[in-house]
Write a protein that holds these residues in place. Sequence first.
Motif, short mmCIF file in Angstrom:
data_model
loop_
_atom_site.label_atom_id
_atom_site.label_comp_id
_atom_site.label_asym_id
_atom_site.label_seq_id
_atom_site.Cartn_x
_atom_site.Cartn_y
_atom_site.Cartn_z
N GLU A 1 0.84 -1.21 0.00
CA GLU A 1 0.00 0.00 0.00
C GLU A 1 0.87 1.26 0.00
O GLU A 1 0.53 2.25 -0.64
N SER B 1 0.61 4.05 -2.72
CA SER B 1 0.22 5.42 -2.34
C SER B 1 1.30 6.42 -2.73
O SER B 1 1.01 7.55 -3.14
N LYS C 1 -8.12 12.65 -0.38
CA LYS C 1 -7.65 11.44 -1.05
C LYS C 1 -7.17 10.39 -0.02
O LYS C 1 -7.49 9.21 -0.14
N TRP D 1 -8.80 6.79 0.69
CA TRP D 1 -7.91 5.61 0.54
C TRP D 1 -8.04 4.70 1.76
O TRP D 1 -8.17 3.48 1.63
#
Lengths: 350, 383
Positions: free
Chosen positions: A128, A132, B145, B149
Motif C-alpha cells: 500500500e 500510495s 484522497k 484511501w
Amino acid sequence: MQLFEIAIVDDDQTLETKYVIGQLLDNSHLSKVTKVTIVDHAKARTLMEKNKVVATIVIPEGFSRDVKKGLNTPVEVIGNGDRPLQAQLVRHLMESAAKLTTAAQSGINTIDHFLAEENVPDDVRHAEFKKSLLSFSLHILGRGTIFEMKEKKNLFQQDILQYYVLSFYLLLIMIWSFGFLVLLRERINGPLRNRLNSRGITEWKEKFAGFAAAVVSVSLISYLLSLPITWLFGSSAINYGNLLSIVRIVLTFSAFFMMLAVFVSNDQLFLLFGIGLIMIGAVAGGHVIPVVYFPDWLERIGMFTINSWALRSVFDPADMQSIKMLGLITISCLVITAVYLKTGYRRCKR
Amino acid sequence: MNLSIAYFKIREILLHPLSLVLIFFIPLGLTLIVGHLVEKGQKQLEIPIAIIDEDHSDFSRLLVERISGQAKIHLYQVSGEKAERMLLRNDVDSVFVIKKGFQKRLLTGEREQSIEVWISPFSMAEGIVREVIASETARLTSDVKAADWVVKVYKSLDIQMDSSKTWNAAYDYTDSQWEPEPLMTIQYDQLYLEESGAGKSGFGDSPYLRLWTFFTMLGCFLTSDWIVREKGVLFFRIQSTYHGLVSYLIQNTVALFLFHLFQTLLTFYIFVKTNIIQMRPELLLLMFVYLFVCLSFSIWSASFINQIGSYYIVSFLFVIIIGILGGSFFPVQEFSSTLLKLSVIFPQNLLLSSNQMNIQTPLFISGAIVLWILAIRRLWIKR
C-alpha cells in the motif's frame, strides 16, 4: 531572463527523494527558465564557486525516514548571493514545492498509520505504501489541472513589454525636457542677460521663450521616436490620442523643470535636484516596477509624481483625471514661475 | 615640494558649503535615504490578486483564508464584475475564481478546472501565485484522497469500522501533519562566493552598496566641473606661474580625491556600524579603487568638454547609463548572458561582483592612471 542552472544534491538517495525531486522539477514556471543538474557536494560547490548555478538544493540524509515519522528535516536551499533575483525566484518556488511535498507525504503517512493501527501485515502495508507513493506523487504532479485559464483584455490594455517600452519612452521625454533646459541655461550668461534686459527682453520673457522652445523641440523628438514604437506595437501603443497626451506631458515636464530652473540658480544644484527628481519619478512613478505591486506608502508617494499621472495618461489617453491633473500641474508651475519672476524683476528695479 | 595649490583647494572646498554637500551628502546622505526607501519597498512589494468565491463552502472559505495569510500576496475578495474591472485596469495581477461546486468536486476527486484563472497581457506573477494556490488546494485534495484511501483499504481488508468516523479521523490526521509546521520546509541561506571557501570576495547584495556606486560616480562628476569652468579662463594664466599647469592640475585633483576618500571612509564606517556590510578591509580597498576610477573618468571627460551645460548633460547621461548597465540600481546581469559578460568592463563590478581582486582590480587601477595622465596631458597640450 536568461536560462539559469540549479544544482540538486540528494544525500538521502531513496525512492521518496526521487519523487520529491520529480515534484520540484515539474513546474512549468521553473522549467521555462531553469536547467536542473543532480550532482554531489563537491560538484555543487565547484558550480557555485564558478558562479554557474543560481542555487543548490540539498536533500539531507534521513529526510525520507524523518518525513515518514512526521519529523521536519528542512531541505537546504543555498541561493547564490551573486545572482540575488534568480536565487529569490528559486526560493519562492521551493517554498511552494515544499508545501506540495507535505501534501503528498501527509497522505502517504496517514494511510500507513491507519494500517499500522489495525495491525495489517507488513507485506500489505508495504504494498500500500508503494502504491500510495506513486498515486500521491502523480496527484501532485497533476496540480495544474485544477486551473482553467482565461485571458481577458481591453482595447487599450498593454502587455508587459509594451508597458516597459512606453514607460522608458516617457522617461526619455522627462530627461529630454530637463536636458534641454540644462543646455539652455549655459547659453545665457550674466552679461548677455544684462544686454537683453537693456533691450526690453526681461528674464520673464527669456524663460518663457526657452519654455516654448523646449516644448516644440521635445515634442518633435518625441513624435519622431513614437514612429518606431507604433511600427513595433501597432497603433494600440501610440495613436493620435496618445500623441496629444504626449504634448501635454512635454508641457508639464518642461513647465516643471522651468520652475525648478528659476528657483535654483546654481547649476550644480539644479542638476542635482533634476537628477534626484527624475530618479524619484522613475521609481515612485512606476517606471521600474508597475505601481500596482507597490506597498501603500510608496503608491501614495507615487501619486505626487508627475510620472505616475503621465504614465496613466499615455496608457489611457481618455482618462480625465490624469488630463486634469497634468493640466493643473502645468498651469500651477507656469503661474508660480511667472509670479516669482515678476516679483523678482520688481525687486531688482527697486 | 610646494603643496600650496592643494592647500588652497582644500581651503576652498571647506569654505564652500555646496562643495561639501556635493562630496558628502550626495554619496553618503542620498545613499542612506534612497537605500532605506528601496530596502523598505523591496520587502513590502506584494502581488495583488483578486479572488471570487462562488462556492461559499467550508473548503473555499478555508482556501481564501490560507491564501490571504500568505506573505507577498495582497488579496482582494470581490465580486466577478468588479474583479474583471480591476484586472482590465491593471489594479490586480490576476483573478482567481473558485467555481460553484468546488468543495463537492474536491470531495468526489474531480478537481479538474475547479478554479478559473483570469489573466491579462499585463499579468507578470500569475505563475508564482498559481503555485501558491495549487499547493494550498493540494493540501485539501490530499486530505480527502488519504481519507478515501483509508476507508477503501479498510473495506477491502474487511476491517470493521464506521466509514464516516474513519473518514473524518483520517482526514483530520492528514491535516494535522501540517501543524505545528509542515512535514517539509526549506531552510534558505544566501551564500556569497567568499563563504564557499574559494577565497573570493563577494560582498553581498545590498541596495546601499549598489546605490553608493551610483551616487559616488555622480558626486565625482559634479565636483570635477571646475576643469570645464577654469580651462577657458584660468589655465592660460596658470601656465605662466611658478607652479605650472601640470602641478596645478595634479594638486587640485589630489585635494579633491582626498575629500572623496574621507567620504568613502565615513561611508564604510557607517555601513559597518549599521550592519549594512561586514568589516572587511578588502572591501574598503575596493571602494577606494572604485572612487579612484570614477574620479579619473570624470576628469578625463571634463578634459574633452568646453561648455559647462554640455558637461553636465554628458555627465548625467554617462552616470545614468553606466549606473544601469553596471548594476547600480538592480542586478541587470541576471537578465541576459550578454549583460553578464559585459558587466566586467563596468567599474561597479569591482564592488558588486566576486572574483575581482585577482584580475580586474589591477586593470581598473592601470586604466584609471592612464585616463588621469591622458586628461592632464590633454589639458596641458590644449592650453
